[in-house]
Design an enzyme around this catalytic site. Structure first.
Site, PDB file in Angstrom:
ATOM      1  N   ARG A 154       3.494  -0.304  -9.998  1.00  0.00           N
ATOM      2  CA  ARG A 154       4.890  -0.263 -10.414  1.00  0.00           C
ATOM      3  C   ARG A 154       5.100  -1.188 -11.611  1.00  0.00           C
ATOM      4  O   ARG A 154       4.608  -2.317 -11.623  1.00  0.00           O
ATOM      5  CB  ARG A 154       5.812  -0.677  -9.261  1.00  0.00           C
ATOM      6  CG  ARG A 154       5.760   0.291  -8.086  1.00  0.00           C
ATOM      7  CD  ARG A 154       6.678  -0.120  -6.967  1.00  0.00           C
ATOM      8  NE  ARG A 154       6.451   0.688  -5.768  1.00  0.00           N
ATOM      9  CZ  ARG A 154       6.996   0.464  -4.592  1.00  0.00           C
ATOM     10  NH1 ARG A 154       7.825  -0.556  -4.434  1.00  0.00           N
ATOM     11  NH2 ARG A 154       6.727   1.240  -3.558  1.00  0.00           N
ATOM     12  N   ARG A 169       5.801 -10.024  -6.217  1.00  0.00           N
ATOM     13  CA  ARG A 169       6.219  -8.854  -7.017  1.00  0.00           C
ATOM     14  C   ARG A 169       5.197  -8.617  -8.123  1.00  0.00           C
ATOM     15  O   ARG A 169       5.265  -9.227  -9.192  1.00  0.00           O
ATOM     16  CB  ARG A 169       7.614  -9.098  -7.594  1.00  0.00           C
ATOM     17  CG  ARG A 169       8.284  -7.843  -8.157  1.00  0.00           C
ATOM     18  CD  ARG A 169       9.682  -8.163  -8.642  1.00  0.00           C
ATOM     19  NE  ARG A 169      10.565  -8.583  -7.564  1.00  0.00           N
ATOM     20  CZ  ARG A 169      11.245  -7.733  -6.791  1.00  0.00           C
ATOM     21  NH1 ARG A 169      11.147  -6.435  -6.977  1.00  0.00           N
ATOM     22  NH2 ARG A 169      12.034  -8.191  -5.834  1.00  0.00           N
ATOM     23  N   GLU A 241      11.481  -9.189   2.328  1.00  0.00           N
ATOM     24  CA  GLU A 241      11.130  -7.828   2.740  1.00  0.00           C
ATOM     25  C   GLU A 241       9.615  -7.609   2.736  1.00  0.00           C
ATOM     26  O   GLU A 241       8.930  -7.978   1.791  1.00  0.00           O
ATOM     27  CB  GLU A 241      11.788  -6.815   1.805  1.00  0.00           C
ATOM     28  CG  GLU A 241      11.464  -5.367   2.152  1.00  0.00           C
ATOM     29  CD  GLU A 241      11.719  -4.407   0.999  1.00  0.00           C
ATOM     30  OE1 GLU A 241      11.037  -3.377   0.938  1.00  0.00           O
ATOM     31  OE2 GLU A 241      12.589  -4.720   0.154  1.00  0.00           O
ATOM     32  N   SER A 244      10.001  -1.256   4.364  1.00  0.00           N
ATOM     33  CA  SER A 244      11.227  -0.466   4.486  1.00  0.00           C
ATOM     34  C   SER A 244      10.864   0.828   5.192  1.00  0.00           C
ATOM     35  O   SER A 244       9.930   1.518   4.776  1.00  0.00           O
ATOM     36  CB  SER A 244      11.822  -0.148   3.106  1.00  0.00           C
ATOM     37  OG  SER A 244      12.506  -1.255   2.581  1.00  0.00           O
ATOM     38  N   ARG A 282       1.967  -8.760   0.613  1.00  0.00           N
ATOM     39  CA  ARG A 282       3.031  -9.607   1.159  1.00  0.00           C
ATOM     40  C   ARG A 282       2.669 -10.114   2.551  1.00  0.00           C
ATOM     41  O   ARG A 282       3.095 -11.197   2.945  1.00  0.00           O
ATOM     42  CB  ARG A 282       4.357  -8.846   1.175  1.00  0.00           C
ATOM     43  CG  ARG A 282       4.903  -8.608  -0.226  1.00  0.00           C
ATOM     44  CD  ARG A 282       6.365  -8.241  -0.226  1.00  0.00           C
ATOM     45  NE  ARG A 282       6.872  -8.083  -1.585  1.00  0.00           N
ATOM     46  CZ  ARG A 282       8.145  -7.928  -1.915  1.00  0.00           C
ATOM     47  NH1 ARG A 282       9.066  -7.901  -0.951  1.00  0.00           N
ATOM     48  NH2 ARG A 282       8.526  -7.793  -3.165  1.00  0.00           N
TER      49      ARG A 282
END
Length: 315
Positions: A154, A169, A241, A244, A282
């Site tokens: 990403r 990130r 987070e 999800s 993460r």
């Protein structure tokens, strides 16, 4: 949770161990990349293997190894395009000079480039969901559940200044993805089931976490309901987070024409669900921070010791 001493950030821990190198990664690829080595590299691999074993052996997902490059139709079908185009990495799969000769306008040129592009996976959700594209599935063959461990890419457009340090990130990260294809009447129960499947990873690793349901304004483009799982990071004194879990209803199914045979001459759209089970990077961050010792060493979670060849501490 309290560690009894001032916690260090995962990046400081990893660099002090000499097994997490952002500087060398920057020489190779620029910012937001990392080179892991030694026992931290093995810990990263161990986490992925543990997650895959849990999801396949205990939760019934079929392990899948998909391509990491997909066509434009796959990105549209799973709603990554056009809304999130700025976050994607595009691979040129065309003759630009030839396109320029044939295009009658700049807009036509842009459309032609987009249609003839290949894309690096932003998430394995794309590859796993598109398996049922343009198909009519026998109702008895549902639900179908897939899992895959893949790198994800990403651009993180617009996120400058946010989490620029460390592994929170990054432009490239590994993730174990979960995807379910179900009948409409089963999607709500499947959503809660998938949430539990992802939670089990954190329970086995004994990491503190919480679950929050997103309000309508925070839902993703293709989701009708989403649960976020957030893990505790001592250095930040907050939850972040780590997964999800989304129910997309028939939104993706309509875009990719994925149906199931409801009755004779009656084919209906399936429902698709997806979620991380979990984001490996993460989870590595959470393990480093929650299992750190005062001397900077890391205790290996009991669930991962077999995957680490019996190693119980990283120092």
């Amino acid at each position: 949770t309290k560690l009894g001493f001032e916690p260090k950030d995962h990046a400081d821990l990893g660099e002090a161990l000499g097994m997490m190198d952002f500087e060398t990664a920057a020489k190779m690829s620029g910012s937001r990349f990392v080179v892991l080595s030694g026992k931290l590299s093995r810990l990263d691999r161990a986490l992925a293997a543990f997650m895959l074993d849990l999801q396949t052996e205990e939760h019934g997902y079929t392990e899948t190894t998909p391509p990491f490059l997909v066509h434009t139709h796959a990105m549209y079908g799973t709603a990554q395009l056009p809304k999130f185009e700025d976050d994607q990495y595009r691979i040129a799969d065309f003759n630009l000079n030839e396109m320029e000769k044939q295009a009658e306008s700049v807009g036509q040129m842009a459309d032609s480039i987009r249609e003839n592009s290949m894309w690096l996976l932003p998430t394995a959700e794309v590859a796993l969901t598109i398996i049922v594209r343009e198909s009519i599935i026998d109702a008895d063959y549902l639900p179908r559940r897939f899992t895959a461990h893949t790198p994800c890419f990403r651009r993180e457009a617009g996120s400058a200044g946010r989490d620029t340090k460390g592994m929170i990130r990054q432009h490239q990260f590994n993730k174990v993805e979960l995807v379910s294809i179900v009948k409409p009447e089963d999607s709500e129960a499947e959503h809660k089931r998938m949430l539990g499947d992802a939670e089990e990873v954190l329970k086995h690793l004994e990491l503190p976490y919480r679950v929050v349901e997103l309000c309508t304004g925070d839902l993703g483009f293709g989701a009708r309901r989403t649960f976020d799982i957030e893990v505790w990071l001592p250095s930040q004194e907050t939850y972040r987070e780590i997964s999800s879990i989304s129910n997309c209803g028939d939104f993706q199914a309509r875009r990719m024409n994925a149906r199931y045979k409801f009755a004779e001459k009656d084919n209906r759209f399936v429902h698709t669900l997806n979620g991380s089970g979990l984001a490996v990077g993460r989870t590595l961050v959470a393990v480093l921070e929650n299992y750190q010792n005062k001397d900077g060493s890391i205790t290996v979670p009991k669930a991962l010791v077999p995957y680490m060849g019996g190693v119980t501490e990283i120092a």
